[in-house]
Scaffold this active site. Structure first.
Site, PDB file in Angstrom:
ATOM      1  N   GLU A 398      46.747  42.469  50.337  1.00 34.86           N
ATOM      2  CA  GLU A 398      46.175  43.631  49.700  1.00 34.86           C
ATOM      3  C   GLU A 398      46.058  44.770  50.410  1.00 34.86           C
ATOM      4  O   GLU A 398      46.156  45.767  49.958  1.00 34.86           O
ATOM      5  CB  GLU A 398      44.649  43.246  49.362  1.00 34.86           C
ATOM      6  CG  GLU A 398      44.452  42.258  48.215  1.00 34.86           C
ATOM      7  CD  GLU A 398      44.983  40.696  48.531  1.00 34.86           C
ATOM      8  OE1 GLU A 398      45.111  40.449  49.514  1.00 34.86           O
ATOM      9  OE2 GLU A 398      44.840  39.794  47.341  1.00 34.86           O
ATOM     10  N   HIS A 465      35.484  34.301  42.139  1.00 38.54           N
ATOM     11  CA  HIS A 465      36.377  34.846  41.327  1.00 38.54           C
ATOM     12  C   HIS A 465      35.411  35.749  40.128  1.00 38.54           C
ATOM     13  O   HIS A 465      35.722  35.703  39.065  1.00 38.54           O
ATOM     14  CB  HIS A 465      37.245  33.940  40.612  1.00 38.54           C
ATOM     15  CG  HIS A 465      38.351  33.453  41.172  1.00 38.54           C
ATOM     16  ND1 HIS A 465      38.241  32.502  42.256  1.00 38.54           N
ATOM     17  CD2 HIS A 465      39.664  33.608  41.249  1.00 38.54           C
ATOM     18  CE1 HIS A 465      39.408  32.253  42.715  1.00 38.54           C
ATOM     19  NE2 HIS A 465      40.394  32.956  42.044  1.00 38.54           N
TER      20      HIS A 465
END
Ligand SMILES: Cc1ncc(C[n+]2csc(CCOP(=O)(O)OP(=O)(O)O)c2C)c(N)n1
Length: 659
Positions: A398, A465
């Site tokens: 990322e 998540h």
């Protein structure tokens, strides 16, 4: 020290000498000024000048260089007027950052330089983005980026070289191996023998040179450039050198054994080159004197201008006004009335597709976004339509990719970066809060990046998540945050986010992707960022919310028809629509703020504070907040719904109505 001039002429060599001497002489002057208290801090590059100078001499003027804190020579070879450099060092307005940042912490597109942020490693991902833009433009340009051996321990080093390797980006990663990272010697910093060994692991070429030999550095960079400009690929260039002074002047050098100074002192890059040129009868004492006098004059003149300059006079409006790149939003309306029923996810896909058509310089990057279409299938079919150059699968990294987004922006591109799940943004956090958010304020460079954030709970996915993390970014000046609740808003706001030259965090609730549908205009259109929507109108109380909360509020009001409420969907969180909130609360006199994010330090806290301040005289009840428990998000559905505020909100809403 052996110098090989190859085809360089005498006048080239004199030019090289002048360029090598200049940063040395500037530094010697800076050390005097430091002692006199006229500058605050100095990171010395004495002993390492041949690397900056040799590299900058070999790069074409229009090619980007991304230097670090010991690369004064990059700035001087690019002929930045010294008075501007000195103003920058002294925090004067004539520098490059309006007195907002220090020393080498600036970039300038005028000179094709992108300076560092203090965190060192993030620079490397930005170089990837600049190089990617060059590759997409097929302009045969190289990019050079620097790292110290200490900075090479950071994850960004690994991520950025790996991305450059996989994408064949024309970048030279220059490692200045100078033996120390602050006080830490190499053997406590890394175990490998030399950095070129790391190149093997990335599947790229590694070249090692004597970093104290300006001709060796120059020829190496030149040679690499002549290859990678034609056939793009990254190369790791290790320059062996030594830091002849402390980390910065205040830190001293006690931790460095004297023998090392003695040994490396003999390899001084400036003196050795001078001796070579004198022996070769290219230089003589007379000429050296002349060159020195010329540089000294340039330094004195530059200092005179910088010293004569006034300190900055703060203007709050300018400080706040420079936070974002100027952008005059003009709402674009759909050309026809045609609408199609779309799910939330399809509306996002539709917006991205139309934005890709509209902006030929828009690139989408993310894990599995290409042929696979992303884990939520938001970009399904995009590769077929727009090709793999513009729809890019990324390695799992990322930080480097968000950094690359900034680099693309520097070099004229726009990007959408998809986080596979909003939770994983933690691994790119630094690039967002320190690079994307701060660059415009610091040196006027915008970050034209939209970070897509599939967010939220309610799907039984557990603590990693399901998080709501918009509040992390809410506190960071320079970002924009958008969080739609309906398909039509999602499309319009996404298009607006892409048009906006500023960094936008775009939150998309995963639970809404396939559960919420609505009529969405077929044509391209935009919805203004920063404007709330009044979803329901009533008089008893105001519900202020966003995202999933909007749908809970609709359900609650449907179940309780006796409650007459304004339902304000914020849609944007940064900036948020103060006027809409204040007007509603002044009208109803009661307010409940609902969000899925945890309570403490959530966005509701800021809203409650503003409401208390602005609407105090209009309030008939305490400001109520409804939010998730202050715990991580649990997985089991039973626990998850206990964590989420929905049930508590229904109760709080009734209590507020009856208050
Ligand atoms: C992420 C981060 N951690 C720590 C620091 C503090 N720091 C600044 S420079 C430095 C050493 C850097 O060493 P190296 O990369 O080898 O460069 P050199 O200073 O030797 O040129 C450290 C630890 C920082 N700036 N950023």
């Amino acid at each position: 020290m052996h110098f090989d001039r190859k085809e360089l002429t005498d006048s080239d060599l004199i030019h090289f000498y002048t360029q090598l001497l200049k940063p040395r002489m500037i530094e010697e002057k800076m050390l005097v000024l430091l002692r006199q208290g006229k500058i605050a801090k100095w990171f010395s590059g004495i002993g390492q000048e041949a690397i900056s100078v040799g590299t900058a001499l070999a790069m074409h003027r229009e090619e980007y260089i991304l230097p670090m804190h010991r690369n004064l020579g990059v700035f001087t070879v690019r002929n930045i007027p010294l008075h501007r450099l000195f103003s920058q060092f002294q925090g004067k307005p004539g520098g490059f950052t309006n007195s907002r940042d220090r020393s080498f912490h600036f970039g300038t597109r005028e000179y094709n330089i992108v300076g560092m942020i203090s965190h060192l490693g993030p620079q490397l991902g930005v170089a990837d983005g600049i190089a990617l833009a060059n590759k997409l433009k097929a302009n045969n340009r190289s990019t050079a980026v620097f790292s110290g051996d200490g900075g090479a321990s950071e994850g960004d080093f690994h991520e950025s070289i790996n991305v450059a390797a996989v994408w064949d980006l024309p970048v030279i990663f220059i490692i200045e191996n100078n033996g120390y990272g602050l006080s830490t010697p190499s053997n406590e910093q890394f175990r490998c023998k030399q950095f070129i060994d790391k190149a093997i692991g990335y599947g790229i070429e590694g070249v090692q040179v004597d970093g104290n030999n300006v001709l060796e550095v120059y020829h190496a960079v030149n040679n690499i450039n002549s290859q990678i400009r034609k056939t793009p690929r990254p190369v790791l260039l290790e320059c062996l050198t030594f830091r002849m002074r402390g980390h910065e002047e205040a830190s001293g050098t006690k931790y460095v054994p004297q023998e090392l100074f003695d040994e490396w002192g003999k390899k001084d890059p400036v003196r050795n080159f001078e001796e070579y040129l004198v022996e070769a009868q290219i230089l003589n004492a007379e000429l050296i004197k002349e060159i020195r006098a010329y540089i000294r004059r340039e330094i004195e003149e530059g200092l005179e201008v910088a010293f004569a300059e006034s300190e900055p006079s703060p203007e709050t409006n300018k400080e706040i006004g420079d936070l974002y790149a100027p952008f005059d939003h003009k709402t674009i309306h759909p050309e026809s009335d045609q609408k199609t029923e779309m799910r939330f996810l399809d509306a996002i896909t539709d917006g991205m597709k139309q934005s890709m058509k509209r902006h030929s310089n828009l690139v989408i990057m993310g894990q599995d976004v290409a042929e696979y279409g992303g884990v939520f299938k938001a970009t399904i079919g995009f590769v077929e339509e727009f090709g793999k150059q513009r729809v890019r699968n990324t390695p799992l990294c990322e930080s480097a990719i968000i950094g690359a987004g900034l680099g693309l922006s520097v070099n004229g591109f726009k990007s959408i970066v998809e986080m596979q799940f909003a939770d994983f943004v933690t691994c790119g956090f630094n690039q967002i809060v320190n690079n994307l958010a701060k660059t415009h304020y610091r040196w006027g460079q915008n970050a034209d990046v939209v970070v897509r954030m599939p967010t939220g709970a309610g799907v039984g996915a557990g603590p990693f998540h399901s998080q709501s993390n918009e509040a992390w970014f809410f506190h960071v000046p320079g970002l924009k945050i958008v969080y739609p609740a309906f398909p039509d808003d999602a499309k319009g706001l996404l298009n607006a986010a892409v048009n906006d030259p500023n960094p936008v965090m775009f939150f998309e609730h995963k639970a809404l992707y396939r559960s919420v549908s609505g009529m969405v205009p077929n044509d391209y259109y935009t919805t203004e960022i920063g404007k709330a929507k009044l979803v329901r109108e009533g008089n008893d109380l105001s519900i202020i919310t966003y995202g999933f909360g909007v749908h809970w509020a609709i359900e609650a009001l449907d179940q309780n028809p006796s409650i007459s409420a304004d339902l304000v969907d914020l849609r944007s969180l940064l900036p948020w629509d103060r006027e809409a909130v204040i007007n509603s609360v002044k009208k109803t006199g009661k307010v409940i703020i609902v969000h899925e994010d945890t309570l403490t330090g959530g966005i509701g806290a800021e809203l409650a504070a503003v409401i208390a301040n602005e609407c105090f005289a209009f309030l008939d009840a305490p400001v109520v907040r409804s939010a998730s428990l202050d715990t991580p998000v649990p997985m089991s559905s039973k626990l998850e719904w206990n964590f989420l505020p929905k049930d508590r909100f229904f109760q709080q809403l009734k209590e507020l109505a009856e208050y």
